[in-house]
Write a protein that holds these residues in place. Sequence first.
Motif, PDB file in Angstrom:
ATOM      1  N   GLU A 287       0.826  -1.209   0.000  1.00 25.43           N
ATOM      2  CA  GLU A 287       0.000   0.000   0.000  1.00 25.43           C
ATOM      3  C   GLU A 287       0.859   1.256   0.000  1.00 25.43           C
ATOM      4  O   GLU A 287       0.543   2.240  -0.679  1.00 25.43           O
ATOM      5  CB  GLU A 287      -0.929  -0.017   1.214  1.00 25.43           C
TER       6      GLU A 287
ATOM      7  N   ARG B  95      -7.803  -6.373  -0.508  1.00 25.46           N
ATOM      8  CA  ARG B  95      -7.018  -5.247   0.012  1.00 25.46           C
ATOM      9  C   ARG B  95      -5.921  -4.853  -0.957  1.00 25.46           C
ATOM     10  O   ARG B  95      -5.707  -3.650  -1.223  1.00 25.46           O
ATOM     11  CB  ARG B  95      -6.433  -5.628   1.370  1.00 25.46           C
TER      12      ARG B  95
ATOM     13  N   ALA C 158      -5.493  -1.416  -3.364  1.00 33.24           N
ATOM     14  CA  ALA C 158      -4.273  -0.601  -3.289  1.00 33.24           C
ATOM     15  C   ALA C 158      -3.595  -0.454  -4.648  1.00 33.24           C
ATOM     16  O   ALA C 158      -2.570   0.217  -4.742  1.00 33.24           O
ATOM     17  CB  ALA C 158      -3.302  -1.207  -2.282  1.00 33.24           C
TER      18      ALA C 158
END
Length: 257
Positions: free
Chosen positions: A196, A222, A226
Amino acid sequence: MDTDEQLAPAVASILAAARERGGGGERVVVTDARSLPDALAAAEADGRVPVIAEVKPTSPTTEGKRTDDPVELAEQMVAGGATALSVLTEPEHFGGSAETLERVRAAVDVPVLRKDFLLHESQLDVVESDVVLLIARFLGDQLEPMLTAARERGFGVLVEVHTESELAAAVAAGADVIGVNNRDLGKLEVDLGTFEEVGAKAPEDATLIAESGVATREDAARMRRAGADGLLVGSAIMDGDVRANTERLTTPMDEIQ
């Protein structure tokens, strides 16, 4: 380039073995390399999460060893929706071989990444693959010459980074497919926040791969949020039913865009 004292003992041992390992004989020329960026884009267009599944018999960070035929494992991964495959050719610590990569690449129609610790140009001349891995942390100022040498042979190149400074070096060397390793090779700790943070600094036109630490569909979501164009997944697929594990990660959740 790091000194061995800055690396985890297992990684230092891998690096020491890589320094001693010779290269191939004849210069390898790949005339039919399958494009990893194209495969990732095709998977996305097909509604799948782009996953590079890793054929990894063992590693210093896992327990036990898979003794299944690697070709059968690879075929199950592709049947489960894998966009591409990563095949270890490092023998001492990961149980890999060039022969395994040759057999897998002949058996599947997806891009195959050669995952190894390549330090010298001659080590590119061991086996044909669609893509080779170059690790910025290990190559230092030799990254650009190695990248050029790999491309001259017809390989696609995935350049692995872990920090913003390594990312900057990779971009300066001309890398356009960049893997951000969530595992710190100094401590062997995994933090998904690494992708990230570091991936956010990459050029918009780079193809980004999130490496290490993706174990669940939530992790996959996730990393995709990102900005990951693909996910390199090893242990979470190799531990158990590889087809079912691959299907689980390539099936999108609502929040995976």
